[in-house]
Design an enzyme around this catalytic site. Structure first.
Site, PDB file in Angstrom:
ATOM      1  N   THR A 135      39.134  49.847  44.769  1.00 26.90           N
ATOM      2  CA  THR A 135      39.671  49.803  46.136  1.00 26.90           C
ATOM      3  C   THR A 135      41.200  49.755  46.059  1.00 26.90           C
ATOM      4  O   THR A 135      41.783  49.878  44.986  1.00 26.90           O
ATOM      5  CB  THR A 135      39.173  48.558  46.896  1.00 26.90           C
ATOM      6  OG1 THR A 135      39.809  47.386  46.356  1.00 26.90           O
ATOM      7  CG2 THR A 135      37.657  48.406  46.798  1.00 26.90           C
ATOM      8  N   ARG A 136      41.839  49.555  47.213  1.00 28.84           N
ATOM      9  CA  ARG A 136      43.288  49.376  47.248  1.00 28.84           C
ATOM     10  C   ARG A 136      43.689  47.915  47.084  1.00 28.84           C
ATOM     11  O   ARG A 136      44.855  47.562  47.265  1.00 28.84           O
ATOM     12  CB  ARG A 136      43.864  49.914  48.566  1.00 28.84           C
ATOM     13  CG  ARG A 136      43.984  51.441  48.610  1.00 28.84           C
ATOM     14  CD  ARG A 136      44.365  51.959  50.005  1.00 28.84           C
ATOM     15  NE  ARG A 136      45.415  51.220  50.641  1.00 28.84           N
ATOM     16  CZ  ARG A 136      45.249  50.483  51.747  1.00 28.84           C
ATOM     17  NH1 ARG A 136      44.074  50.388  52.344  1.00 28.84           N
ATOM     18  NH2 ARG A 136      46.269  49.843  52.280  1.00 28.84           N
ATOM     19  N   LYS A 137      42.765  47.059  46.735  1.00 27.35           N
ATOM     20  CA  LYS A 137      43.068  45.642  46.539  1.00 27.35           C
ATOM     21  C   LYS A 137      43.643  45.443  45.142  1.00 27.35           C
ATOM     22  O   LYS A 137      43.032  44.859  44.247  1.00 27.35           O
ATOM     23  CB  LYS A 137      41.810  44.799  46.757  1.00 27.35           C
ATOM     24  CG  LYS A 137      41.308  44.850  48.196  1.00 27.35           C
ATOM     25  CD  LYS A 137      40.027  44.071  48.383  1.00 27.35           C
ATOM     26  CE  LYS A 137      39.538  44.172  49.827  1.00 27.35           C
ATOM     27  NZ  LYS A 137      38.241  43.485  50.020  1.00 27.35           N
ATOM     28  N   THR A 138      44.859  45.938  44.992  1.00 26.03           N
ATOM     29  CA  THR A 138      45.545  45.908  43.709  1.00 26.03           C
ATOM     30  C   THR A 138      46.779  45.012  43.774  1.00 26.03           C
ATOM     31  O   THR A 138      47.258  44.672  44.862  1.00 26.03           O
ATOM     32  CB  THR A 138      45.977  47.328  43.308  1.00 26.03           C
ATOM     33  OG1 THR A 138      46.742  47.914  44.371  1.00 26.03           O
ATOM     34  CG2 THR A 138      44.761  48.217  43.047  1.00 26.03           C
ATOM     35  N   THR A 268      39.801  45.003  40.418  1.00 28.38           N
ATOM     36  CA  THR A 268      41.249  44.870  40.245  1.00 28.38           C
ATOM     37  C   THR A 268      41.789  43.508  40.678  1.00 28.38           C
ATOM     38  O   THR A 268      42.758  43.023  40.096  1.00 28.38           O
ATOM     39  CB  THR A 268      41.998  45.978  41.015  1.00 28.38           C
ATOM     40  OG1 THR A 268      41.523  46.033  42.366  1.00 28.38           O
ATOM     41  CG2 THR A 268      41.777  47.332  40.356  1.00 28.38           C
TER      42      THR A 268
END
Length: 286
Positions: A135-138, A268
């Site tokens: 996901t974009r949960k970086t 992530t």
């Protein structure tokens, strides 16, 4: 997918920012005890089992401090390594090795931890139809490296950033007025090559998204029985993604119902680092 070319084009500025965070004027400790022109070596030691990832990044950190530095190893990204293994040796100016040590290890430990966790998740559904996504949960300023690590671990990348694709979530839908309106507006605005994904939380939204012609329908935080009903409603009219509270323990049962994709932010945002260290540093000066 994050390609090798993308890493080369975009990594240096991020690595330099990390180095500048750690060295504002000088490395006082290294400069106090090491002569300016002293060369040396150090061994990269693995302290736990896992998937190694980020070796070119590890070496590049030292090259930015000393263009003569080089790293020798028989391993490559994606290899499984065992605790106690000597991964390789770094050679270069000893001040540069000391100054770059923590930054280089931070990248390598983080990336290897993500690759290892992704590998563990991917093994659960190996050979099945369902594809594992990130996901974009970086971590801010770490997305390039973290998404690369997911690929090395056996997962696939969801969209890289907000410019990469249309994903209509709850706030987009409420702002537009309905799922159907949001899909129609996105279809009118976005380039025709862009797929449109819609996040749904109820069966009513699933039906509306499918009827509106969404390309991908995300089933967000649904239990298994609700997801089965959602798949029956969609009936192949769109690809499907399961998201929300995706743990390794739930992966198999999610994949068994036949969703096309399953995304996990944990890959992530919650992967522990792999324990690695730079040891046996010594001068090679005569």
């Amino acid at each position: 997918m994050i390609s090798g070319a993308a890493m080369k084009l975009n990594a240096d500025k991020l690595l330099l920012q990390a180095l500048k965070e750690d060295i504002t004027s000088e490395d006082v400790s290294a400069n106090a005890v090491i002569g300016e022109d002293v060369c040396g070596t150090a061994e990269l030691i693995c302290k736990q089992d896992g998937v190694i990832c980020g070796l070119p990044v590890f070496e590049r950190v030292f090259l930015l401090l000393d263009e003569s530095a080089h790293f020798e190893t028989d391993f490559k990204d994606g290899d499984f390594v065992k605790a106690g293994a000597v991964i390789g040796k770094i050679y270069g100016n000893l001040r540069a090795l000391l100054s770059g040590e923590r930054t280089a290890l931070n990248y390598l430990q983080r990336m290897s931890g993500i690759a290892t966790m992704t590998h563990e998740y991917a093994q659960v559904i190996k050979g099945m139809h369902t594809v594992l996504l990130d996901t974009r949960k970086t971590t801010p300023n770490m997305r390039l490296f973290e998404k690369y690590a997911v690929r090395i671990g056996g997962g696939r990348n969801h969209r890289y950033n907000l410019s990469d694709g249309v994903l209509l979530k709850d706030n987009h839908i409420s702002s537009a007025g309905s799922v159907a309106k949001a899909v129609a507006m996105a279809r009118d605005y976005a380039p025709f090559v862009r797929k449109i994904e819609v996040e749904t939380e109820t069966l009513a939204q699933v039906r509306e998204a499918a009827d509106a012609g969404a390309d991908i329908i995300m089933l967000d935080n649904m239990d298994l029985e609700t997801m089965k009903e959602a798949l029956a409603i969609i009936a192949g009219r769109a690809q499907t993604e399961c998201s929300g509270n995706v743990t390794k323990e739930r992966l198999l049962e999610i994949a068994e119902i036949g969703v096309d994709f399953v995304s996990s932010g944990a890959l992530t945002h919650s992967a522990p680092i792999m324990d690695l260290s730079l040891k046996n540093m010594k001068s090679t000066a005569k």
